[in-house]
Design an enzyme around this catalytic site. Structure first.
Site, mmCIF file in Angstrom:
data_model
loop_
_atom_site.group_PDB
_atom_site.id
_atom_site.type_symbol
_atom_site.label_atom_id
_atom_site.label_comp_id
_atom_site.label_asym_id
_atom_site.label_seq_id
_atom_site.Cartn_x
_atom_site.Cartn_y
_atom_site.Cartn_z
ATOM 1 N N LYS A 171 0.840 -1.205 0.000
ATOM 2 C CA LYS A 171 0.000 0.000 0.000
ATOM 3 C C LYS A 171 0.882 1.263 0.000
ATOM 4 O O LYS A 171 0.570 2.255 -0.669
ATOM 5 C CB LYS A 171 -0.932 -0.012 1.224
ATOM 6 C CG LYS A 171 -1.804 1.224 1.384
ATOM 7 C CD LYS A 171 -2.890 1.352 0.320
ATOM 8 C CE LYS A 171 -3.645 2.676 0.470
ATOM 9 N NZ LYS A 171 -4.752 2.836 -0.453
ATOM 10 N N LYS A 239 -1.112 11.660 5.634
ATOM 11 C CA LYS A 239 -0.923 10.619 6.657
ATOM 12 C C LYS A 239 -0.206 9.413 6.037
ATOM 13 O O LYS A 239 0.724 8.841 6.618
ATOM 14 C CB LYS A 239 -2.309 10.238 7.206
ATOM 15 C CG LYS A 239 -2.390 9.161 8.249
ATOM 16 C CD LYS A 239 -2.664 7.759 7.743
ATOM 17 C CE LYS A 239 -4.003 7.559 7.071
ATOM 18 N NZ LYS A 239 -4.210 6.159 6.643
HETATM 19 P P1 NAP Z 1 -13.000 7.866 7.901
HETATM 20 O O1 NAP Z 1 -14.236 8.055 7.096
HETATM 21 O O2 NAP Z 1 -12.376 9.029 8.561
HETATM 22 O O3 NAP Z 1 -13.340 6.720 8.982
HETATM 23 C C1 NAP Z 1 -12.436 6.350 9.992
HETATM 24 C C2 NAP Z 1 -13.137 5.407 10.931
HETATM 25 O O4 NAP Z 1 -12.211 4.985 11.940
HETATM 26 C C3 NAP Z 1 -14.322 6.026 11.673
HETATM 27 O O5 NAP Z 1 -15.324 5.050 11.822
HETATM 28 C C4 NAP Z 1 -13.699 6.394 13.029
HETATM 29 O O6 NAP Z 1 -14.650 6.454 14.077
HETATM 30 C C5 NAP Z 1 -12.797 5.212 13.220
HETATM 31 N N1 NAP Z 1 -11.692 5.491 14.179
HETATM 32 C C6 NAP Z 1 -10.650 6.331 14.003
HETATM 33 N N2 NAP Z 1 -9.839 6.290 15.059
HETATM 34 C C7 NAP Z 1 -10.369 5.399 15.916
HETATM 35 C C8 NAP Z 1 -9.983 4.916 17.192
HETATM 36 N N3 NAP Z 1 -8.863 5.352 17.801
HETATM 37 N N4 NAP Z 1 -10.781 3.985 17.790
HETATM 38 C C9 NAP Z 1 -11.903 3.546 17.174
HETATM 39 N N5 NAP Z 1 -12.312 3.960 15.980
HETATM 40 C C10 NAP Z 1 -11.560 4.873 15.359
HETATM 41 O O7 NAP Z 1 -11.819 7.215 7.014
HETATM 42 P P2 NAP Z 1 -11.951 6.260 5.735
HETATM 43 O O8 NAP Z 1 -11.868 7.103 4.509
HETATM 44 O O9 NAP Z 1 -13.062 5.291 5.952
HETATM 45 O O10 NAP Z 1 -10.514 5.522 5.845
HETATM 46 C C11 NAP Z 1 -10.311 4.414 6.697
HETATM 47 C C12 NAP Z 1 -8.951 3.799 6.339
HETATM 48 O O11 NAP Z 1 -8.958 3.377 4.955
HETATM 49 C C13 NAP Z 1 -7.784 4.790 6.487
HETATM 50 O O12 NAP Z 1 -6.650 4.114 6.968
HETATM 51 C C14 NAP Z 1 -7.578 5.279 5.050
HETATM 52 O O13 NAP Z 1 -6.256 5.738 4.827
HETATM 53 C C15 NAP Z 1 -7.886 4.022 4.261
HETATM 54 N N6 NAP Z 1 -8.295 4.252 2.872
HETATM 55 C C16 NAP Z 1 -9.179 5.230 2.560
HETATM 56 C C17 NAP Z 1 -9.556 5.414 1.225
HETATM 57 C C18 NAP Z 1 -10.534 6.504 0.822
HETATM 58 O O14 NAP Z 1 -10.660 6.767 -0.395
HETATM 59 N N7 NAP Z 1 -11.236 7.133 1.741
HETATM 60 C C19 NAP Z 1 -9.033 4.591 0.222
HETATM 61 C C20 NAP Z 1 -8.157 3.574 0.576
HETATM 62 C C21 NAP Z 1 -7.788 3.415 1.905
HETATM 63 P P3 NAP Z 1 -15.553 7.787 14.304
HETATM 64 O O15 NAP Z 1 -16.751 7.611 13.409
HETATM 65 O O16 NAP Z 1 -15.908 7.763 15.732
HETATM 66 O O17 NAP Z 1 -14.688 8.967 13.922
#
Ligand code: NAP
Length: 300
Positions: A171, A239
């Site tokens: 990744k 990040k």
């Molecule tokens: P997001 O919408 O910001 O969601 C993050 C999730 O993690 C939320 O449910 C958040 O809970 C939870 N969380 C964060 N810190 C936490 C903790 N300490 N304890 C418990 N829960 C926690 O992010 P996302 O876009 O879904 O991305 C998630 C992952 O996938 C990341 O690592 C990102 O880099 C990766 N990713 C994202 C994409 C994209 O296009 N978005 C593509 C590939 C990979 P709350 O709801 O309470 O905040």
């Protein structure tokens, strides 16, 4: 049918969990904030109070949270998976985190008889919704084989890379190529713009030749239209560049291009543009080239 737990119902996690529900898997979910859980409850998921209680009730636990410390907290922290896990549990983390953290989690859980896989994804929110993610997997191969029926609900291009951490290394490689290609597209289209040639035609010409790429297609269009609504936020990509640079330092590979594009991202974050799509890198080039002097909103 195996009972699955899902932790982290954000932009990516929620549709991934919904696809597992649609496929008929009994699902136990936990999210730090409540509202996302309620939505899944309506669709048939059982709600849990902590990662620990998710692990107590399930055979396979999946997480998709933000960053390395978050995965560590969810997996190994107080009320974490490790406290509720029984031997034989399979843990699949699908967040993008540091390879070193993935290895730490793998080793700690192994001592409890739990198999852990690092299985980060590429394909964005659309890929998560459509169940077409690319999934790159590290960990024991037998655990990978066990995870396949579940991963196949969420993704299409699912590749076993190697031992623990190898999925996250992959990744990191992916994010280098994305970052440097976005930079190349931003740089090229700024040159075209300042040279007063038709930028749309430049993109069309490049799309038919060796410079063709998905990023030229999608981000090139965003740059042409000045539409920087995310997509993939600069904050998240920054990040990931931390993870990239740390991984390079650990094995002694100077990542020259990555270091440079990270500095450009920092300049954009300093301008308060972290919530824009990463294609907004073009606005920095336009600023440096004297094409713009203003600030940018999501859609111009
Ligand atoms: P997001 O919408 O910001 O969601 C993050 C999730 O993690 C939320 O449910 C958040 O809970 C939870 N969380 C964060 N810190 C936490 C903790 N300490 N304890 C418990 N829960 C926690 O992010 P996302 O876009 O879904 O991305 C998630 C992952 O996938 C990341 O690592 C990102 O880099 C990766 N990713 C994202 C994409 C994209 O296009 N978005 C593509 C590939 C990979 P709350 O709801 O309470 O905040």
């Amino acid at each position: 049918m195996q009972r699955i737990g899902f932790i982290g119902l954000g932009i990516m996690g929620k549709p991934m969990a919904q696809n597992l529900l649609k496929a008929g898997y009994p699902l136990v979910v936990y999210n730090r904030s409540r509202s996302a859980m309620d939505e899944l409850a309506v669709e048939g998921a059982v709600l849990a109070e902590s990662p620990k209680t998710v692990a107590q009730q399930t055979d396979i636990v999946i997480s998709c949270v933000s960053d390395s410390p978050d995965v560590e907290a969810v997996a190994l922290g107080s009320n974490g998976i490790i406290e509720g896990a029984k031997p034989g549990l399979l843990y699949i983390d699908m967040s993008t985190i540091a390879p070193a953290t993935a290895r730490k989690v793998y080793t700690a859980l192994k001592e409890k008889g739990v198999d852990a896989l690092d299985a980060p994804v590429s394909g964005g929110d659309i890929g998560a919704q459509q169940g077409t993610l690319s999934i790159m997997v590290g960990g024991d191969e037998a655990a990978f084989q066990r995870s396949l029926p579940v991963l196949q609900i969420m993704g299409k291009n699912i590749i076993y890379i190697g031992e623990a951490g190898a999925g996250q290394v992959t990744k990191a490689c992916n994010q280098i190529v994305v970052a440097l290609t976005v930079q190349a597209v931003a740089e090229a289209l700024t040159l075209a713009k300042k040279s007063r040639v038709d930028v749309a035609r430049v993109r069309d010409a490049l799309m038919g030749g060796f410079a063709q790429s998905r990023i030229l297609e999608v981000h090139g269009k965003r740059i042409l239209e000045g539409n920087f609504q995310p997509g993939f936020k600069l904050n998240l990509h920054r990040k990931d560049m931390n993870i990239v640079l740390q991984a390079g330092r650990e094995v002694g590979v100077p990542l020259l291009g990555s270091a440079q594009v990270t500095t450009l991202m920092d300049a954009l974050l300093a301008q308060g543009k972290g919530d824009l799509d990463n294609a907004a890198l073009a606005t920095l080039y336009e600023l440096l080239a004297g094409i713009r002097s203003d600030d940018v909103t999501e859609t111009e």
